[in-house]
Write an enzyme that holds these catalytic residues in place. Structure first.
Site, mmCIF file in Angstrom:
data_model
loop_
_atom_site.group_PDB
_atom_site.id
_atom_site.type_symbol
_atom_site.label_atom_id
_atom_site.label_comp_id
_atom_site.label_asym_id
_atom_site.label_seq_id
_atom_site.Cartn_x
_atom_site.Cartn_y
_atom_site.Cartn_z
ATOM 1 N N TYR A 197 14.387 -1.073 15.733
ATOM 2 C CA TYR A 197 13.544 -0.250 16.616
ATOM 3 C C TYR A 197 12.064 -0.410 16.274
ATOM 4 O O TYR A 197 11.264 -0.723 17.168
ATOM 5 C CB TYR A 197 13.993 1.219 16.550
ATOM 6 C CG TYR A 197 13.168 2.133 17.430
ATOM 7 C CD1 TYR A 197 13.339 2.154 18.810
ATOM 8 C CD2 TYR A 197 12.196 2.967 16.872
ATOM 9 C CE1 TYR A 197 12.574 2.988 19.611
ATOM 10 C CE2 TYR A 197 11.429 3.807 17.672
ATOM 11 C CZ TYR A 197 11.624 3.814 19.043
ATOM 12 O OH TYR A 197 10.848 4.637 19.835
ATOM 13 N N LYS A 201 8.998 -1.988 18.665
ATOM 14 C CA LYS A 201 7.777 -1.252 19.017
ATOM 15 C C LYS A 201 6.538 -2.008 18.536
ATOM 16 O O LYS A 201 5.500 -2.019 19.202
ATOM 17 C CB LYS A 201 7.835 0.169 18.441
ATOM 18 C CG LYS A 201 8.946 1.009 19.083
ATOM 19 C CD LYS A 201 8.634 1.301 20.540
ATOM 20 C CE LYS A 201 9.807 1.613 21.408
ATOM 21 N NZ LYS A 201 9.474 1.950 22.795
#
Ligand SMILES: NC(=O)c1ccc[n+]([C@@H]2O[C@H](COP(=O)([O-])OP(=O)(O)OC[C@H]3O[C@@H](n4cnc5c(N)ncnc54)[C@H](OP(=O)(O)O)[C@@H]3O)[C@@H](O)[C@H]2O)c1
Length: 345
Positions: A197, A201
């Site tokens: 994750y 990002k």
């Protein structure tokens, strides 16, 4: 410093209630059926947008969102729902075909995103890469001509805002030095899913900066404003698929410091309200490049006051990684849609 910036934001900063006027504007929000996108839609409707397009993977869930949003804001008929599955490049292309018929498009909030610790392939890519990165930028690229046309026809400065995250500070993408970084990230034997994750990002922030460079004229003036943002840690369904220690830590952190969904959503509205001053920038707490923590920016160059953006993104290596990843992304997008790189001039 970025960790302190995060804690400071969560504990001491409440992003202001948005007041920007969206009169006459049409805004697309991906994943607008719940969570941050849904609350951002509510603000944008309250702020007079002519039309909010919820781009959602479940039409029935989109319809429910439309009904409650229109009822709550008394903006009957201002919300449209279109199908968009960000895990599928065919769905992204079909959605863009529909958007080509929209008369005026002012802004796109690229909000849909996932968190998962499980390696699953979707449309040839690990699912976090597919949804958060590859298809987010495929959608952005395919909408560039639509936004350019709107700019010419209506004399507007369109915007593309990417909902990234402060969690980007957790990873410096060591894989960027590999010959083909996406291939390494996409290898189930080498993928570190606990980091996936934040990697997604970080990639969003790097690629947004790279894309912004390509969407400016010779004087650096944007033809389409591109910015990225973090909403801060916010209560939503994002961590619903987390398991083990991560799920526990997420739940505890949520209880201790998370923003309410509506409060976090203010940062999305702030980003999509911004003009040229935000081009290529990252926003934290609804402000460009964050705030100065106690007026000090540790380990920043003398005149640098951007502690919310990670040192890696601001470093020379970060700049090299940014350009390398942009080239890789364009190769991937070209494989999806031949000739797509031409939209960047
Ligand atoms: N919450 C936080 O603390 C936080 C912090 C930083 C950044 N963010 C970012 O904020 C964005 C919104 O997340 P959230 O917190 O609001 O989470 P959420 O409540 O889980 O909402 C995610 C939204 O994305 C949609 N979505 C997921 N996969 C999709 C797909 N394949 N196609 C189309 N839509 C899809 C979901 O639709 P369905 O209802 O169909 O699943 C939902 O509308 C994400 O990009 C996330 O990374 C969140």
């Amino acid at each position: 410093m970025a960790a302190l910036s995060f804690l400071y934001s969560q504990l001491f900063v409440t992003p202001p209630i948005p007041t920007h006027d969206f009169t006459e504007q049409t805004i697309i929000i991906t994943g607008g059926n719940r969570g941050l996108g849904y609350e951002a839609a509510r603000h944008i409707l309250r702020l007079n947008a002519a039309r909010v397009i919820l781009a959602v993977r479940s039409i029935s869930s989109g319809q429910t969102a439309k009904e409650t949003l229109e009822r709550d804001t008394k903006r009957w008929g201002a919300v449209d729902v279109y199908e968009l599955d960000m895990a599928s490049h065919a769905s992204v292309q079909a959605f863009v075909m529909e958007m080509k018929t929209v008369n005026r498009l002012d802004a796109v909030l690229l909000n849909a995103g996932i968190f998962t610790q499980d390696f699953v392939l979707q449309d040839g890519y690990e699912s976090t890469l597919a949804v958060n990165v590859v298809h987010t930028f495929l959608l952005a690229a395919l909408l560039v001509p639509v936004l350019r046309r709107a700019a010419e026809a209506h004399g507007i400065l369109p915007r593309l805002s990417i909902v990234a995250s402060d969690r980007h500070v957790m990873n410096n993408l060591p894989e960027w030095k590999e010959e083909n970084t996406f291939r390494v990230l996409n290898d189930p034997k080498r993928a570190k899913m606990s980091q996936r994750y934040p990697v997604s990002k970080l990639l969003q922030i790097l690629l947004a900066r790279a894309m912004a460079k390509r969407l400016a004229d010779a004087n650096g003036k944007p033809v389409i404003v591109v910015n990225s943002l973090t909403p801060g840690y916010t209560n939503s369904g994002l961590m619903n698929n987390a398991h083990g220690v991560t799920a526990l830590a997420g739940a505890l952190l949520a209880k201790a410091i998370a923003r309410k969904t509506e409060v976090g959503s203010r940062t999305l509205v702030a980003a999509v309200s911004m003009g040229a001053e935000s081009h290529g920038k990252y926003m934290n707490d609804s402000e460009i490049d964050g705030y100065v923590f106690l007026s000090v920016c540790v380990r920043c160059p003398a005149n640098e006051t951007r502690p919310a953006l990670s040192p890696f993104v601001r470093s020379e290596d970060g700049a090299k990684a940014q350009e390398k990843m942009w080239k890789e992304l364009l190769d991937i997008l070209e494989n999806r849609v031949a000739g797509i790189s031409r939209v960047f001039g």
